[in-house]
Scaffold this motif. Structure first.
Motif, PDB file in Angstrom:
ATOM      1  N   GLU A 126      64.164  37.990  -2.494  1.00  0.00           N
ATOM      2  CA  GLU A 126      63.078  38.266  -3.278  1.00  0.00           C
ATOM      3  C   GLU A 126      62.336  39.053  -2.268  1.00  0.00           C
ATOM      4  O   GLU A 126      61.737  40.104  -2.663  1.00  0.00           O
ATOM      5  N   ALA A 127      62.304  38.681  -1.323  1.00  0.00           N
ATOM      6  CA  ALA A 127      61.357  39.329  -0.374  1.00  0.00           C
ATOM      7  C   ALA A 127      61.763  40.539   0.523  1.00  0.00           C
ATOM      8  O   ALA A 127      61.314  41.172   0.622  1.00  0.00           O
ATOM      9  N   LEU A 128      63.107  40.685   0.388  1.00  0.00           N
ATOM     10  CA  LEU A 128      63.685  41.732   1.065  1.00  0.00           C
ATOM     11  C   LEU A 128      63.648  43.024   0.686  1.00  0.00           C
ATOM     12  O   LEU A 128      63.556  43.854   1.619  1.00  0.00           O
ATOM     13  N   PRO A 129      63.529  43.728  -0.264  1.00  0.00           N
ATOM     14  CA  PRO A 129      62.794  44.919  -1.103  1.00  0.00           C
ATOM     15  C   PRO A 129      61.365  45.192  -0.414  1.00  0.00           C
ATOM     16  O   PRO A 129      61.749  46.324  -0.225  1.00  0.00           O
ATOM     17  N   GLY A 130      60.586  44.020  -0.861  1.00  0.00           N
ATOM     18  CA  GLY A 130      59.699  45.116  -0.234  1.00  0.00           C
ATOM     19  C   GLY A 130      59.203  45.192   1.067  1.00  0.00           C
ATOM     20  O   GLY A 130      58.726  46.111   1.365  1.00  0.00           O
ATOM     21  N   LEU A 131      60.103  44.611   2.122  1.00  0.00           N
ATOM     22  CA  LEU A 131      59.651  44.273   3.235  1.00  0.00           C
ATOM     23  C   LEU A 131      60.640  45.526   4.220  1.00  0.00           C
ATOM     24  O   LEU A 131      60.114  46.932   4.604  1.00  0.00           O
ATOM     25  N   TRP A 132      61.714  46.370   2.820  1.00  0.00           N
ATOM     26  CA  TRP A 132      63.123  47.723   2.998  1.00  0.00           C
ATOM     27  C   TRP A 132      61.678  48.336   2.810  1.00  0.00           C
ATOM     28  O   TRP A 132      61.819  49.424   3.173  1.00  0.00           O
ATOM     29  N   ALA A 133      60.631  48.697   1.461  1.00  0.00           N
ATOM     30  CA  ALA A 133      59.882  49.412   0.968  1.00  0.00           C
ATOM     31  C   ALA A 133      59.107  49.755   2.103  1.00  0.00           C
ATOM     32  O   ALA A 133      58.266  50.687   1.860  1.00  0.00           O
ATOM     33  N   GLY A 134      58.256  48.580   3.047  1.00  0.00           N
ATOM     34  CA  GLY A 134      57.559  49.166   4.062  1.00  0.00           C
ATOM     35  C   GLY A 134      56.293  48.000   4.393  1.00  0.00           C
ATOM     36  O   GLY A 134      55.565  48.135   4.513  1.00  0.00           O
ATOM     37  N   GLU A 135      56.252  47.231   3.306  1.00  0.00           N
ATOM     38  CA  GLU A 135      55.679  46.297   3.231  1.00  0.00           C
ATOM     39  C   GLU A 135      55.076  45.610   5.078  1.00  0.00           C
ATOM     40  O   GLU A 135      55.920  45.834   5.185  1.00  0.00           O
ATOM     41  N   GLY A 136      53.878  45.490   5.086  1.00  0.00           N
ATOM     42  CA  GLY A 136      53.242  44.854   6.182  1.00  0.00           C
ATOM     43  C   GLY A 136      53.289  46.007   6.813  1.00  0.00           C
ATOM     44  O   GLY A 136      53.212  45.804   8.390  1.00  0.00           O
ATOM     45  N   GLY A 137      53.977  47.294   7.076  1.00  0.00           N
ATOM     46  CA  GLY A 137      54.109  48.157   8.419  1.00  0.00           C
ATOM     47  C   GLY A 137      55.478  47.984   8.591  1.00  0.00           C
ATOM     48  O   GLY A 137      56.093  49.171   9.620  1.00  0.00           O
ATOM     49  N   LEU A 138      55.678  47.416   7.807  1.00  0.00           N
ATOM     50  CA  LEU A 138      57.789  47.263   8.943  1.00  0.00           C
ATOM     51  C   LEU A 138      58.906  48.771   7.929  1.00  0.00           C
ATOM     52  O   LEU A 138      58.397  49.589   7.179  1.00  0.00           O
ATOM     53  N   GLY A 139      59.344  49.110   9.313  1.00  0.00           N
ATOM     54  CA  GLY A 139      60.191  50.424   9.228  1.00  0.00           C
ATOM     55  C   GLY A 139      60.652  49.981  10.269  1.00  0.00           C
ATOM     56  O   GLY A 139      60.829  49.099  11.012  1.00  0.00           O
ATOM     57  N   PRO A 140      61.951  51.563  10.773  1.00  0.00           N
ATOM     58  CA  PRO A 140      61.695  52.351   9.702  1.00  0.00           C
ATOM     59  C   PRO A 140      62.438  52.526   8.173  1.00  0.00           C
ATOM     60  O   PRO A 140      62.907  51.415   8.559  1.00  0.00           O
ATOM     61  N   ALA A 141      61.826  52.783   7.981  1.00  0.00           N
ATOM     62  CA  ALA A 141      62.881  53.359   6.596  1.00  0.00           C
ATOM     63  C   ALA A 141      64.493  53.423   6.613  1.00  0.00           C
ATOM     64  O   ALA A 141      64.854  54.310   6.668  1.00  0.00           O
ATOM     65  N   PRO A 142      64.815  52.689   5.740  1.00  0.00           N
ATOM     66  CA  PRO A 142      66.634  52.585   5.162  1.00  0.00           C
ATOM     67  C   PRO A 142      67.054  54.196   4.703  1.00  0.00           C
ATOM     68  O   PRO A 142      66.011  54.926   4.278  1.00  0.00           O
ATOM     69  N   ALA A 143      67.888  54.586   5.079  1.00  0.00           N
ATOM     70  CA  ALA A 143      68.162  55.964   4.916  1.00  0.00           C
ATOM     71  C   ALA A 143      69.439  56.000   3.621  1.00  0.00           C
ATOM     72  O   ALA A 143      69.283  56.829   3.305  1.00  0.00           O
ATOM     73  N   SER A 144      69.182  54.824   3.464  1.00  0.00           N
ATOM     74  CA  SER A 144      70.078  54.885   1.784  1.00  0.00           C
ATOM     75  C   SER A 144      69.765  55.413   0.860  1.00  0.00           C
ATOM     76  O   SER A 144      68.527  55.404   0.380  1.00  0.00           O
ATOM     77  N   PRO A 145      70.126  56.003  -0.066  1.00  0.00           N
ATOM     78  CA  PRO A 145      69.984  55.925  -1.349  1.00  0.00           C
ATOM     79  C   PRO A 145      68.763  54.865  -1.827  1.00  0.00           C
ATOM     80  O   PRO A 145      69.523  53.813  -2.091  1.00  0.00           O
ATOM     81  N   GLY A 146      67.314  55.210  -2.938  1.00  0.00           N
ATOM     82  CA  GLY A 146      67.316  53.645  -3.372  1.00  0.00           C
ATOM     83  C   GLY A 146      66.386  53.209  -1.807  1.00  0.00           C
ATOM     84  O   GLY A 146      65.851  52.392  -2.379  1.00  0.00           O
TER      85      GLY A 146
END
Length: 282
Positions: A126-146
């Protein structure tokens, strides 16, 4: 159907050659993907670290953890950052096969509650999509499509297929082509029940052992890895494919079962196994 090859990260005695040289040979040979296995209470290389090493020496070949025992990575934000880093570093080549696993000793060694693993896994998913999208300032952004790595869910319970329908699809942990075909039907049904269009992506794995002593290598590696299963470990060793004709037959059977990708996992860490497998199936 794509044909991938496993890294021997879970083969006893694996060293640099079994990751770095293996990855280079696998890419040069034309395999689609490098796969990894996962355990904590075992002398294997940690999968994400092994894939980071492979990413540094390759340019095109994809990666798939098949599977990674996700709840053992109890800090979900850290796990999201680790996987985003590998995906970014590799130019979007990371795929994640995830499941809660079934070995209690892995959880005991990690200081985690084995009996909560399903609930913890659901919270993580449940939490992973938001984190990969930068929630809380998390990065780097994944390079995969989507904006996130591809995610396949492992397992054969009803809840596993429902989880798979929330992400990109399902990966079979074993059971051969017939077991895969049955699981695929359930994965497609769950996909449709969730209102998803098209069909889920699917993957499967089997073990191979080639060369001068295929039986001995399978017993020393795969037999040891599955020793916790008792006598059933012998059946896993016996099911290991040990010649070119057997390889071609099992790959044809998975293709007939409409598998999108099959990963051939080795019983030896000798990079020569890459060339032997390629000569048989590519």
């Amino acid at each position: 159907m794509d044909i991938g090859i496993g890294l021997p990260n879970a083969v006893r005695g694996v060293g640099r050659e079994g990751i770095v040289d293996w990855a280079r040979r696998a890419e040069a040979a034309g395999f689609s993907t490098l796969g990894t296995l996962d355990r904590i209470a075992y002398p294997n290389y940690e999968p994400l670290i092994a894939l980071a090493a492979a990413a540094a020496v390759t340019e095109r070949i994809r990666f798939l953890t098949d599977i990674l025992i996700a709840p053992l990575r109890a800090n979900t934000a850290l796990f999201a950052k680790q996987t985003a880093t590998i995906d970014h570093l590799s130019g979007g080549r990371l795929g994640l096969g995830l499941a809660p696993g079934g070995r209690e000793d892995d959880y005991t060694l990690s200081g985690l509650d084995f009996h909560r693993r399903g609930r913890d896994f659901d919270a993580m998913l449940e939490a992973l999509p938001g984190l990969w999208a930068g929630e809380g300032g998390l990065g780097p952004a994944p390079a995969s499509p989507g904006g996130r790595p591809r995610v396949l869910i492992g397992g054969t319970s009803d809840v596993a297929y429902r989880r798979a329908a929330r992400y990109d699809g399902w990966t079979a942990g074993g059971g051969g082509p017939d077991g895969f075909a049955q699981g695929r039907e359930r994965a497609v049904a769950a996909w449709k029940e969730a209102g998803r269009e098209g069909e889920p992506q699917t993957a499967a794995l089997f073990y191979f052992s080639l060369g001068d002593d295929p039986e001995g290598a399978a017993r020393r590696s795969i037999g040891a890895y599955y020793s916790f299963l008792g006598e059933y470990a012998d059946r896993v060793v016996e099911s290991t494919v040990k010649d070119a004709d057997g390889l071609r037959a099992i790959i044809a059977a998975y293709e007939e079962a409409r598998c999108d990708e099959v990963i051939c996992f080795p019983a030896s860490a000798d990079p020569a196994q890459v060339d032997l497998l390629a000569a048989a199936v590519l």
